[in-house]
Design a protein around this motif. Structure first.
Motif, PDB file in Angstrom:
ATOM      1  N   THR A  56      -5.184   9.665  -2.407  1.00 23.61           N
ATOM      2  CA  THR A  56      -5.770   8.366  -2.078  1.00 23.61           C
ATOM      3  C   THR A  56      -5.627   8.102  -0.585  1.00 23.61           C
ATOM      4  N   ASN A  88       2.454   1.534  -3.404  1.00 26.15           N
ATOM      5  CA  ASN A  88       1.457   2.031  -4.349  1.00 26.15           C
ATOM      6  C   ASN A  88       1.331   3.547  -4.249  1.00 26.15           C
ATOM      7  N   ILE A 120      -6.325   4.896   2.106  1.00 29.04           N
ATOM      8  CA  ILE A 120      -6.656   3.478   2.268  1.00 29.04           C
ATOM      9  C   ILE A 120      -6.735   3.168   3.760  1.00 29.04           C
ATOM     10  N   MET A 133      -2.735  -4.117  -4.101  1.00 28.34           N
ATOM     11  CA  MET A 133      -3.914  -3.757  -3.327  1.00 28.34           C
ATOM     12  C   MET A 133      -4.940  -4.885  -3.341  1.00 28.34           C
ATOM     13  N   VAL A 178     -11.110   2.171   0.329  1.00 29.48           N
ATOM     14  CA  VAL A 178     -10.304   3.108  -0.458  1.00 29.48           C
ATOM     15  C   VAL A 178     -11.135   4.334  -0.801  1.00 29.48           C
ATOM     16  N   LEU A 195       0.836  -1.204   0.000  1.00 28.58           N
ATOM     17  CA  LEU A 195       0.000   0.000   0.000  1.00 28.58           C
ATOM     18  C   LEU A 195       0.872   1.256   0.000  1.00 28.58           C
ATOM     19  N   LEU A 214     -10.154  -3.810   2.403  1.00 29.92           N
ATOM     20  CA  LEU A 214      -9.666  -2.433   2.313  1.00 29.92           C
ATOM     21  C   LEU A 214     -10.814  -1.476   2.010  1.00 29.92           C
ATOM     22  N   HIS A 229      -2.913  -2.958 -10.086  1.00 25.78           N
ATOM     23  CA  HIS A 229      -3.139  -2.852  -8.646  1.00 25.78           C
ATOM     24  C   HIS A 229      -3.168  -4.230  -7.983  1.00 25.78           C
ATOM     25  N   ASP A 233      -6.252  -6.946  -0.070  1.00 27.60           N
ATOM     26  CA  ASP A 233      -7.691  -6.989   0.201  1.00 27.60           C
ATOM     27  C   ASP A 233      -8.171  -8.437   0.347  1.00 27.60           C
TER      28      ASP A 233
END
Length: 397
Positions: free
Chosen positions: A382, A297, A384, A355, A374, A294, A372, A352, A359
């Motif tokens: 963003t 990302n 999360i 992510m 988001v 995360l 998650l 992604h 999740d």
């Protein structure tokens, strides 16, 4: 009121309370054990609960040896035995083990046909006058439609319909526990496969950029280059470790800090990081590599595309029975609908995948309510959020 009168009132109140408590206790016990049927039901449930833990480990010599005494108590037979899918005896509980070959021959036929088999004393290979075994029932044990072994019951009475049906019911119970064991094993293998996929997905760009940054400092700042090289080695050692599916928040944060120190050496003043962690949640257990993807990302997709960089914040707060973790950036953001589509088929598209992987593993470990959350929009950064239970049975480092 005189002191003696007050004392008398107090004694009366105490006697009433004690009487009510005694009556409630008597009524509760009477209700719990009112009839022989209720006592038998309680005993049966207690017995199967004792056998269940070993069976949940799968069919083996150890699990069979542990479970058979409890299961024989249910059937009240002279002996009980289990074999594997090759008709090899795993364990035997009770008398009559000189009938092992009879059971093995019956087990071979049960495994090949999938049908239960019974045998009377007159057809068994036994010439011992002191033998009290009068019949054998062997039934298949199945998981996912496949025969994985047999259960054999030896009785000192005739093999009537009651014993045959009871043995079949116990075999179905064993099979259900073996199904759960298979499910547990499949889930564990899936989690390990997902972690391997996540490791393989660790950005080649990060590895290339980290080594490029370190090499550029070798001549100008060799001490700094050495520090970053150690950080990079520790980061990769943790990311590719083989011990366990879970880790502590403290260990996960330590690896994230290594990652961010390397990225700050590359981005310089363009990357600002804020960590705010409540000390009481450092021991919380969560899936391995649940946070690092995360944060990566946020750096790769959130800030790398901004000419002036930006900031990332990671907070972990104590929220009663849970720990609430938030990873937030002020980067370029994402289209929510496109993100939802990408995460739903991340295993196919590759978009992604980090992510989507986190999740899936959060939901698998803690339940569907722990995926998650988001919050994002194009140009709005963003955020999360993930919630982690402080305790969940079966989940430990």
């Amino acid at each position: 009121m005189t002191s003696s009168g007050a004392l008398l009132v107090l004694l009366i109140i105490v006697a009433l309370v004690a009487g009510i408590a005694f009556f409630l206790l008597w009524r509760t016990r009477k209700r719990q054990f009112a009839t022989p049927l209720e006592r038998a039901t309680f005993s049966t449930l207690h017995t199967v609960s004792l056998a269940a833990p070993s069976l949940r480990e799968g069919l083996s010599r150890g699990s069979a040896s542990f479970a058979l005494p409890y299961l024989r108590t249910l059937l009240e037979t002279s002996a009980l035995t289990m074999t594997d899918d090759k008709a090899q005896t795993l364990a035997w509980d009770g008398d009559g083990d000189h009938h092992t070959m009879d059971v093995v021959e019956m087990a071979k036929e049960v495994i090949s046909t999938g049908r239960q088999k019974t045998e009377s004393h007159s057809k068994m290979k036994c010439g011992r006058p002191d033998c009290n075994i009068r019949g054998i029932v062997v039934v298949p044990l199945e998981t996912e439609g496949k025969i994985v072994g047999t259960l054999g019951a030896l009785t000192d009475a005739t093999t009537g319909p009651v014993l045959i049906r009871a043995t079949g019911e116990v075999a179905r119970y064993i099979s259900s526990q073996l199904d759960l064991a298979q499910l547990d094993d499949s889930r564990a293998r899936l989690n390990r496969a997902e972690v391997r996929a996540l490791r393989a997905q660790i950005s080649p760009h990060f590895v290339y950029n980290a080594l490029t940054t370190i090499s550029s400092l070798i001549r100008t700042d060799p001490d700094r280059a050495r520090e970053l090289l150690i950080e990079f080695a520790d980061f990769t050692r943790y990311s590719f470790r083989t011990a366990g599916e879970y880790t502590t928040l403290q260990d996960e944060l330590a690896n994230i800090e290594r990652y961010l120190r390397i990225e700050r050496a590359r981005f310089g003043d363009r990357l600002h990081v804020r960590l705010q962690i409540a000390p009481e949640v450092l021991s919380v257990v969560l899936p391995f590599l649940a946070l690092q993807p995360l944060v990566e990302n946020a750096v790769r997709h959130g800030l790398a595309g901004k000419p002036n960089g930006g900031s990332i914040s990671l907070t972990a707060e104590n929220a009663g029975a849970e720990c609430v973790i938030v990873v937030e950036d002020d980067g370029i953001g994402m289209d929510p609908d496109r993100l939802r589509e990408d995460m739903s088929d991340a295993h196919l598209s590759g978009a992604h995948v980090g992510m989507g992987n986190v999740d899936d593993r959060m939901r698998s470990a803690f339940g569907e309510d722990y995926g998650l959350v988001v919050d994002t929009a194009v140009g709005a950064g963003t955020k999360i959020t993930l919630r982690v239970p402080k305790f969940r049975a079966g989940i430990r480092v």
